[in-house]
Design a protein around this motif. Structure first.
Motif, PDB file in Angstrom:
ATOM      1  N   ASN A  64    -101.365 -63.485 -23.792  1.00  0.00           N
ATOM      2  CA  ASN A  64    -102.328 -64.270 -23.021  1.00  0.00           C
ATOM      3  C   ASN A  64    -101.742 -65.002 -21.819  1.00  0.00           C
ATOM      4  O   ASN A  64    -102.501 -65.497 -20.977  1.00  0.00           O
ATOM      5  CB  ASN A  64    -103.019 -65.296 -23.928  1.00  0.00           C
ATOM      6  CG  ASN A  64    -103.705 -64.650 -25.124  1.00  0.00           C
ATOM      7  OD1 ASN A  64    -103.308 -64.840 -26.263  1.00  0.00           O
ATOM      8  ND2 ASN A  64    -104.729 -63.852 -24.865  1.00  0.00           N
ATOM      9  N   PRO A  68    -100.860 -60.947 -18.398  1.00  0.00           N
ATOM     10  CA  PRO A  68    -101.802 -61.049 -17.272  1.00  0.00           C
ATOM     11  C   PRO A  68    -101.134 -61.162 -15.903  1.00  0.00           C
ATOM     12  O   PRO A  68    -101.754 -60.793 -14.894  1.00  0.00           O
ATOM     13  CB  PRO A  68    -102.599 -62.318 -17.611  1.00  0.00           C
ATOM     14  CG  PRO A  68    -102.563 -62.414 -19.092  1.00  0.00           C
ATOM     15  CD  PRO A  68    -101.187 -61.924 -19.461  1.00  0.00           C
ATOM     16  N   THR A  71    -101.100 -57.905 -13.975  1.00  0.00           N
ATOM     17  CA  THR A  71    -102.383 -57.557 -13.363  1.00  0.00           C
ATOM     18  C   THR A  71    -102.592 -58.314 -12.065  1.00  0.00           C
ATOM     19  O   THR A  71    -102.979 -57.735 -11.037  1.00  0.00           O
ATOM     20  CB  THR A  71    -103.534 -57.856 -14.339  1.00  0.00           C
ATOM     21  OG1 THR A  71    -103.328 -57.129 -15.551  1.00  0.00           O
ATOM     22  CG2 THR A  71    -104.871 -57.446 -13.741  1.00  0.00           C
ATOM     23  N   GLN A 305    -106.128 -51.704 -19.152  1.00  0.00           N
ATOM     24  CA  GLN A 305    -106.160 -52.738 -20.184  1.00  0.00           C
ATOM     25  C   GLN A 305    -105.698 -52.191 -21.538  1.00  0.00           C
ATOM     26  O   GLN A 305    -104.933 -52.846 -22.255  1.00  0.00           O
ATOM     27  CB  GLN A 305    -107.571 -53.309 -20.311  1.00  0.00           C
ATOM     28  CG  GLN A 305    -107.978 -54.234 -19.193  1.00  0.00           C
ATOM     29  CD  GLN A 305    -107.139 -55.495 -19.127  1.00  0.00           C
ATOM     30  OE1 GLN A 305    -106.154 -55.548 -18.404  1.00  0.00           O
ATOM     31  NE2 GLN A 305    -107.509 -56.505 -19.884  1.00  0.00           N
ATOM     32  N   ASN A 308    -101.912 -51.378 -21.519  1.00  0.00           N
ATOM     33  CA  ASN A 308    -101.117 -52.600 -21.384  1.00  0.00           C
ATOM     34  C   ASN A 308    -100.989 -53.354 -22.701  1.00  0.00           C
ATOM     35  O   ASN A 308     -99.961 -53.982 -22.959  1.00  0.00           O
ATOM     36  CB  ASN A 308    -101.731 -53.527 -20.332  1.00  0.00           C
ATOM     37  CG  ASN A 308    -101.434 -53.072 -18.918  1.00  0.00           C
ATOM     38  OD1 ASN A 308    -100.654 -52.165 -18.699  1.00  0.00           O
ATOM     39  ND2 ASN A 308    -102.084 -53.705 -17.958  1.00  0.00           N
ATOM     40  N   TYR A 309    -102.043 -53.293 -23.509  1.00  0.00           N
ATOM     41  CA  TYR A 309    -102.072 -54.101 -24.734  1.00  0.00           C
ATOM     42  C   TYR A 309    -102.021 -53.262 -26.001  1.00  0.00           C
ATOM     43  O   TYR A 309    -102.145 -53.812 -27.103  1.00  0.00           O
ATOM     44  CB  TYR A 309    -103.312 -54.996 -24.719  1.00  0.00           C
ATOM     45  CG  TYR A 309    -103.270 -56.015 -23.606  1.00  0.00           C
ATOM     46  CD1 TYR A 309    -102.593 -57.210 -23.750  1.00  0.00           C
ATOM     47  CD2 TYR A 309    -103.870 -55.752 -22.381  1.00  0.00           C
ATOM     48  CE1 TYR A 309    -102.521 -58.136 -22.727  1.00  0.00           C
ATOM     49  CE2 TYR A 309    -103.813 -56.668 -21.342  1.00  0.00           C
ATOM     50  CZ  TYR A 309    -103.135 -57.851 -21.515  1.00  0.00           C
ATOM     51  OH  TYR A 309    -103.059 -58.759 -20.472  1.00  0.00           O
ATOM     52  N   GLN A 429    -110.158 -55.230 -13.348  1.00  0.00           N
ATOM     53  CA  GLN A 429    -109.218 -55.542 -14.425  1.00  0.00           C
ATOM     54  C   GLN A 429    -108.808 -57.009 -14.385  1.00  0.00           C
ATOM     55  O   GLN A 429    -108.667 -57.659 -15.428  1.00  0.00           O
ATOM     56  CB  GLN A 429    -107.980 -54.657 -14.318  1.00  0.00           C
ATOM     57  CG  GLN A 429    -107.030 -54.821 -15.498  1.00  0.00           C
ATOM     58  CD  GLN A 429    -105.692 -54.164 -15.270  1.00  0.00           C
ATOM     59  OE1 GLN A 429    -105.435 -53.631 -14.196  1.00  0.00           O
ATOM     60  NE2 GLN A 429    -104.826 -54.205 -16.268  1.00  0.00           N
ATOM     61  N   THR A 430    -108.615 -57.528 -13.169  1.00  0.00           N
ATOM     62  CA  THR A 430    -108.263 -58.940 -13.032  1.00  0.00           C
ATOM     63  C   THR A 430    -109.379 -59.828 -13.575  1.00  0.00           C
ATOM     64  O   THR A 430    -109.124 -60.800 -14.301  1.00  0.00           O
ATOM     65  CB  THR A 430    -107.999 -59.282 -11.554  1.00  0.00           C
ATOM     66  OG1 THR A 430    -106.914 -58.486 -11.077  1.00  0.00           O
ATOM     67  CG2 THR A 430    -107.666 -60.753 -11.380  1.00  0.00           C
ATOM     68  N   THR A 433    -109.333 -59.597 -17.276  1.00  0.00           N
ATOM     69  CA  THR A 433    -108.173 -60.311 -17.810  1.00  0.00           C
ATOM     70  C   THR A 433    -108.396 -61.817 -17.796  1.00  0.00           C
ATOM     71  O   THR A 433    -108.082 -62.521 -18.771  1.00  0.00           O
ATOM     72  CB  THR A 433    -106.913 -59.962 -16.992  1.00  0.00           C
ATOM     73  OG1 THR A 433    -106.674 -58.553 -17.060  1.00  0.00           O
ATOM     74  CG2 THR A 433    -105.695 -60.697 -17.531  1.00  0.00           C
ATOM     75  N   VAL A 437    -108.559 -62.228 -21.610  1.00  0.00           N
ATOM     76  CA  VAL A 437    -107.175 -62.285 -22.067  1.00  0.00           C
ATOM     77  C   VAL A 437    -106.495 -63.600 -21.749  1.00  0.00           C
ATOM     78  O   VAL A 437    -105.845 -64.218 -22.605  1.00  0.00           O
ATOM     79  CB  VAL A 437    -106.352 -61.124 -21.450  1.00  0.00           C
ATOM     80  CG1 VAL A 437    -104.921 -61.161 -21.969  1.00  0.00           C
ATOM     81  CG2 VAL A 437    -107.004 -59.786 -21.762  1.00  0.00           C
ATOM     82  N   ASP A 438    -106.587 -64.030 -20.502  1.00  0.00           N
ATOM     83  CA  ASP A 438    -105.813 -65.175 -20.033  1.00  0.00           C
ATOM     84  C   ASP A 438    -106.080 -66.417 -20.881  1.00  0.00           C
ATOM     85  O   ASP A 438    -107.206 -66.685 -21.284  1.00  0.00           O
ATOM     86  CB  ASP A 438    -106.162 -65.462 -18.565  1.00  0.00           C
ATOM     87  CG  ASP A 438    -105.077 -66.276 -17.876  1.00  0.00           C
ATOM     88  OD1 ASP A 438    -104.767 -67.371 -18.362  1.00  0.00           O
ATOM     89  OD2 ASP A 438    -104.541 -65.804 -16.847  1.00  0.00           O
ATOM     90  N   GLN A 449    -110.159 -58.345 -28.291  1.00  0.00           N
ATOM     91  CA  GLN A 449    -110.015 -57.711 -26.971  1.00  0.00           C
ATOM     92  C   GLN A 449    -110.355 -56.229 -27.040  1.00  0.00           C
ATOM     93  O   GLN A 449    -111.111 -55.710 -26.202  1.00  0.00           O
ATOM     94  CB  GLN A 449    -108.591 -57.891 -26.464  1.00  0.00           C
ATOM     95  CG  GLN A 449    -108.234 -59.296 -26.027  1.00  0.00           C
ATOM     96  CD  GLN A 449    -106.804 -59.370 -25.516  1.00  0.00           C
ATOM     97  OE1 GLN A 449    -106.318 -58.431 -24.878  1.00  0.00           O
ATOM     98  NE2 GLN A 449    -106.133 -60.465 -25.798  1.00  0.00           N
TER      99      GLN A 449
END
Length: 490
Positions: A64, A68, A71, A305, A308-309, A429-430, A433, A437-438, A449
């Motif tokens: 988290n 990020p 991204t 996404q 990445n995770y 995606q930003t 995120t 996510v953030d 997620q």
């Protein structure tokens, strides 16, 4: 007496043919070597476990607060890098990519603490953003007739490198029992070799947008390379070839013979940006182009996404104390099987104009199902299998989308569309995120997620299913109208 028009022309022709091959083969070989060594990173499939186990970071910090940053930095750097790559003529940005990755892996070895690892992620984002220079460089140093061949070589080099890295990492961890720190040392060494190789790339004299050549310069740029000493002999009608032509004046690869003329040229950045805007409007005025581009941007956002995770999900399913981790093998298998699917889809003959949107809807639903199974079935082997299916389908569809977009575009416009689609994907995606996510947003756990990512792909599937059905209905309606009018006209 030797015939002056007998042996020498034939010898010259053979020399020219060999030199011409050398002219594109040398930069292609160097670039492929760079791409290969840059992709041999055996530690990459195990980075999440490495951060959790060696950097004293919590799961919340890694998922988290750290991930990020990649991204955000990728998005922030993409457009400036896109312009700088063309303005600086590729090679400096290729070198910047190598340097960014060296800094990334050096910090992986020695950096400690949350802020330091976040800074590391920024450099990794820079290395990802500058990847465009690797794929665009070769188009500035080879003839347009060789584009398809050299593109396949460059992409194959990175594919093979990534596979070699993943397999070697898996073998060293599972069989030899090497530490993840040692894998990072190998990755850093390989990237350093790639960085050294990049220095030998010849500097291009032209680029797609900022450095166009005049027709006279283009004729002068048609050179034959002397592979012995790295110089070039101009294949130009104004060059007089006397006896003993092998010793005639050579023109250096960096085009010093035209430096005075090129210094007189001024790059009009405003004009370039206006041309880009005009091309942008023309490209996206096509419904077909818009449809495939929208899918590209939406699906690439979700794809980024998930990959990445994915390691984070696997860590939650199979916690770190367990040694039965096969991330490298899974990454290698998904890459190779995806490549096979790409080759197969290249031979499929169908009317993508008619059935393309329905196909995108169907396969997007399969992607959603794979992500859903990955999230809900808490078994590592099911997670691995779903991940492989997910990557195969995406690689297959993105290939079709790329072909559909590139079919009627020039290289310049394809580069523009690719850049815009990627930028939109990163912007989405930003946003995803920041919200999901953030830590400053919802900061959801990894399982929640992935449920959202599965729902995201299901929504994409629904949108394209409705659009595809409407398209087919309109097409058949027009066909019936044409058929009903034809008897009346007779």
């Amino acid at each position: 007496m030797e015939d002056s028009h007998g042996g020498r022309p034939a010898r010259r022709s053979a020399r020219a043919a060999g030199g011409g091959a050398c002219c594109w083969a040398l930069p292609t070989a160097l670039l492929c070597a760079y791409g290969f060594f840059c992709s041999v990173r055996p530690s990459e499939p195990f980075l999440t476990r490495y951060l959790l186990g060696h950097k004293n970071l919590s799961e919340t910090q890694v998922f988290n607060e750290i991930y990020p940053v990649w991204t955000y930095s990728y998005l922030a750097l993409l457009f400036p890098v896109f312009l700088a790559t063309d303005y600086l003529r590729y090679k400096p940005v290729v070198l910047l990519q190598g340097l960014s990755l060296i800094v990334t892996w050096f910090m992986l070895l020695y950096a400690q603490g949350l802020r330091a690892v976040q800074f590391l992620e920024f450099f990794y984002g820079m290395g990802t953003a500058t990847d465009i220079a690797y794929y665009a460089y070769i188009y500035s140093v080879v003839d347009i007739n060789l584009y398809q061949k050299v593109t396949s070589y460059c992409r194959s080099a990175t594919l093979v490198g990534y596979t070699v890295g993943s397999v070697s990492g898996q073998v060293l961890v599972s069989v030899a029992g090497w530490s993840l720190f040692s894998l990072n040392v190998i990755s850093l060494t390989s990237i350093s070799v790639a960085f050294g190789t990049a220095w030998f790339l010849p500097m291009p004299q032209k680029s797609l947008f900022f450095h166009h050549l005049t027709s006279q310069q283009l004729r002068c740029e048609m050179k034959v390379m002397d592979c012995k000493n790295g110089a070039a002999v101009q294949d130009h009608p104004d060059v007089q070839r006397a006896a003993g032509w092998e010793e005639e004046t050579k023109v250096p690869l960096n085009g010093e013979g035209h430096s005075a003329e090129k210094q007189k040229q001024k790059v009009d950045i405003v004009k370039v940006l206006k041309d880009l805007w005009r091309d942008f409007l023309q490209c996206y005025s096509s419904r077909t182009m818009l449809c495939w581009s929208v899918w590209w941007a939406l699906s690439t956002c979700g794809y980024f996404q998930v990959i990445n995770y994915a390691q984070g999900l696997w860590e939650m399913v199979l916690p770190a104390p367990s040694a039965d981790i096969y991330n490298g093998a899974v990454e290698a298998a998904s890459t190779l099987l995806g490549a096979v699917a790409v080759v197969v889809v290249g031979h499929i003959k169908t009317s993508w104009a008619m059935w393309g949107e329905v196909a995108l809807a169907l396969f997007s639903f399969l992607i959603a199902a794979a992500v859903y199974v990955m999230d809900t079935v808490r078994n590592i082997w099911v997670c691995y299998a779903s991940y492989v299916i997910f990557r195969i389908i995406y690689m297959m569809l993105i290939t079709i989308a790329t072909f559909q977009i590139a079919t009627n575009l020039s290289v310049e416009r394809y580069a523009l569309v690719f850049g815009v689609n990627t930028f939109i994907a990163l912007a989405l995606q930003t946003l995803l995120t920041v919200i999901v996510v953030d830590a400053s947003g919802l900061g959801l756990d990894i399982f929640t997620q992935f449920m959202i990512y599965a729902s995201y792909f299901a929504a994409i599937s629904l949108v394209f299913l409705v659009s595809g059905i409407c398209r087919i209905v309109r097409a058949y309606t027009r066909l019936e109208q044409v058929q009903s009018r034809s008897p009346e006209s007779q």
